[in-house]
Design a protein around this motif. Structure first.
Motif, PDB file in Angstrom:
ATOM      1  N   ARG A  13      -4.392  -2.060  -6.328  1.00  0.00           N
ATOM      2  CA  ARG A  13      -5.541  -1.396  -6.886  1.00  0.00           C
ATOM      3  C   ARG A  13      -5.993  -2.148  -8.103  1.00  0.00           C
ATOM      4  O   ARG A  13      -7.259  -2.005  -8.384  1.00  0.00           O
ATOM      5  CB  ARG A  13      -4.847   0.023  -7.285  1.00  0.00           C
TER       6      ARG A  13
ATOM      7  N   ASN B  29     -14.306   1.231 -11.379  1.00  0.00           N
ATOM      8  CA  ASN B  29     -14.382  -0.084 -10.992  1.00  0.00           C
ATOM      9  C   ASN B  29     -15.665  -0.469 -11.648  1.00  0.00           C
ATOM     10  O   ASN B  29     -16.921   0.030 -11.680  1.00  0.00           O
ATOM     11  CB  ASN B  29     -14.478  -0.296  -9.431  1.00  0.00           C
TER      12      ASN B  29
ATOM     13  N   ARG C  55       0.726  -1.104   0.017  1.00  0.00           N
ATOM     14  CA  ARG C  55      -0.058  -0.058   0.025  1.00  0.00           C
ATOM     15  C   ARG C  55       0.843   1.285  -0.067  1.00  0.00           C
ATOM     16  O   ARG C  55       0.398   2.545  -0.428  1.00  0.00           O
ATOM     17  CB  ARG C  55      -0.951   0.214   1.449  1.00  0.00           C
TER      18      ARG C  55
ATOM     19  N   ARG D 258      -8.727  -4.444  -7.012  1.00  0.00           N
ATOM     20  CA  ARG D 258     -10.146  -3.696  -6.763  1.00  0.00           C
ATOM     21  C   ARG D 258     -11.077  -3.638  -7.779  1.00  0.00           C
ATOM     22  O   ARG D 258     -11.912  -3.285  -7.631  1.00  0.00           O
ATOM     23  CB  ARG D 258      -9.753  -2.305  -6.048  1.00  0.00           C
ATOM     24  N   ARG D 259     -10.363  -3.755  -8.997  1.00  0.00           N
ATOM     25  CA  ARG D 259     -11.231  -3.712 -10.405  1.00  0.00           C
ATOM     26  C   ARG D 259     -11.945  -5.178  -9.896  1.00  0.00           C
ATOM     27  O   ARG D 259     -11.509  -6.235  -9.787  1.00  0.00           O
ATOM     28  CB  ARG D 259     -10.418  -4.013 -11.379  1.00  0.00           C
ATOM     29  N   ARG D 260     -13.434  -5.185  -9.883  1.00  0.00           N
ATOM     30  CA  ARG D 260     -14.318  -6.120  -9.785  1.00  0.00           C
ATOM     31  C   ARG D 260     -13.870  -7.591 -10.925  1.00  0.00           C
ATOM     32  O   ARG D 260     -13.857  -8.405 -10.611  1.00  0.00           O
ATOM     33  CB  ARG D 260     -15.640  -5.819  -9.890  1.00  0.00           C
TER      34      ARG D 260
END
Length: 496
Positions: free
Chosen positions: A268, A495, A258, A271-273
């Protein structure tokens, strides 16, 4: 991370078609990826002979060492590929894998054999490197079919490979499969140089020297605990120490990812579905397939006269009759994706494949003594594998920008390798808890133990099917901001 976009769209705009050199390139890539599949399959077929030779019940580590190194190396290889070129890293992984096969061929002890298999695990990144390279250097309209064929194999090879494995093992012993890999990988490395161009896309980043050891040691500690927990005791200090220590190291890795400027795995992206759910589905596919492929030779090559409720007493060569339909059906599934990809949503194809795997594993769990039915169920499982294998790279290609292809694909590859590494460990935990008898150094398992392993395969596939159905209907390409524009929201896709 700064990205060189000078030629990002060079191949996207190229509407050229197939040429003789391009076909040779694809055949070479297919053969290389078949070496990954064939190597894994040959180990499964040779497993009874290897375990008897070294008088050990720790067969899972022949598969797990291979996959663990694959899982650990994928993020680093992906990062290096984005920085220095995908073909360059593809060649490096291929040659190191050849050295690992050489070490296994010459191994005089079981740990030495496992060390060789661990080095051979660098074949694992070759999968995502191949389809990322195809995305960069092939004409745009050839990419979906090329990726589908590359990731599911060419039917002739997948059908003939079990017979080749049986001929080598029965005629020359288990070491012959490692010599075969040494020769094959060396030749294919040369062919890649001759037939395949290097990608011109580069990402300028720094290596994460903190995240790499935290991630690798943490994963290894947890896998060691899972593997030896049944022997040490699940509450033993050694087991708990590995579990807790591994979890702490993984927590530290997440914290470092992070704050580090160029982390080994950019969280990151996860975090993309689309990427996250594809990662879960891909891992479940490989985990279910590994467990299924592991138990088949143990079951089929067991002598029927032992009266365990299963076993056809086939040799390694005879096992090809069971394995060949799997390979042919896998090829068929991959071609179906290439044909249907523009008309059927990839999430539907991937989910269908995982549900087919679930059904095939459950049916196999209930039939251990009927050869024809078992062969049909094996072929059904292979069809599911082919649908999933070809869907995964096409989903990643659609979900992220070209500059992030290798890095994003490496995240998926980590999940694939981890699920596939943990699967055999859990399978042998179940099997070693259901030992029927030991005879002349060989261990045979109860019918219930075999059934539970098939159920494990079905359960993992079902988890993947749920993830696949949760994928968004509309997939938008993700582009992350570079180092100079990290705070600019206009450079990053929302996203899904």
């Amino acid at each position: 991370m700064r990205i060189d976009t000078s030629s990002d769209t060079a191949h996207d705009c190229d509407e050229g078609g197939w040429t003789p050199r391009l076909i040779c390139s694809l055949v070479t890539i297919v053969l290389l990826l078949e070496m990954l599949a064939v190597s894994y399959m040959m180990i499964s077929i040779a497993l009874p002979e290897i375990l008897a030779h070294y008088e050990t019940t720790q067969g899972a580590w022949l598969l797990t060492a291979f996959l663990l190194v694959g899982a650990i190396s994928c993020p680093l290889v992906g990062k290096l590929a984005d920085m220095h070129g995908k073909r360059r890293l593809l060649l490096a992984c291929t040659l190191i894998a050849a050295l690992g096969s050489l070490l296994s061929a010459l191994a005089t002890t079981y740990p030495m054999l496992i060390a060789g298999r661990a080095l051979t695990g660098l074949l694992t990144p070759c999968l995502f490197l191949s389809y990322s390279l195809i995305r960069d250097v092939y004409p745009k309209r050839t990419v979906p079919m090329a990726v589908s064929i590359a990731t599911s194999g060419m039917g002739v090879i997948t059908v003939l490979a079990p017979f080749l494995a049986g001929w080598l093992i029965d005629g020359f012993g288990y070491r012959s499969i490692f010599w075969f890999a040494v020769i094959g990988l060396t030749v294919l490395a040369g062919l890649i140089v001759l037939t395949t161009d290097e990608s011109s896309i580069r990402a300028h980043a720094r290596l994460d020297l903190i995240g790499a050891p935290l991630l690798s040691i943490g994963l290894a500690a947890i896998l060691v605990a899972i593997s030896f927990g049944s022997r040490w005791g699940w509450t033993a200090p050694s087991t708990l120490g590995c579990l807790i220590g591994g979890a702490v190291l993984l927590g530290c890795w997440i914290a470092s990812a992070r704050v580090v400027r160029d982390p080994l795995i950019d969280l990151r992206v996860l975090r993309r579905r689309t990427v996250a759910l594809t990662t879960v589905g891909a891992g479940a596919c490989y985990g279910a397939g590994t467990v299924f492929s592991l138990v088949l030779p143990l079951m089929c090559m067991t002598p029927s006269v032992l009266g365990l409720g299963y076993g056809f007493d086939v040799t390694a060569k005879g096992f090809a009759v069971f394995q060949a339909p799997f390979g042919a059906a896998t090829m068929l599934g991959g071609i179906l994706v290439g044909v249907l990809v523009r008309r059927v949503h990839l999430r539907q194809l991937m989910a269908a494949g995982l549900l087919i795997e679930t059904l095939a594993a459950l049916l196999s769990a209930g039939v251990h003594d009927h050869k024809i039915l078992l062969i049909v169920f094996i072929g059904l499982f292979g069809l599911g594998q082919g649908l999933i294998y070809a869907s995964i790279p096409n989903l990643i290609i659609a979900a992220v920008a070209p500059q992030l292809q290798a890095t994003s694909a490496s995240i998926v590859a980590v999940a694939q390798a981890l699920f596939a590494a943990i699967g055999p460990i859990l399978a042998f935990v179940l099997l070693n808890a259901h030992i029927a008898l030991a005879k002349e150094g060989e261990v045979f398992y109860t019918d219930r133990g075999i059934t539970l392993v098939f159920v494990l395969s079905a359960t993992v596939a079902l988890i993947g099917a749920v993830a696949a159905y949760a994928l968004p209907r509309s997939i938008r390409e993700l582009t992350l901001p570079d180092a100079d524009a990290r705070t600019s929201p206009t450079r990053s896709a929302a996203n899904a």
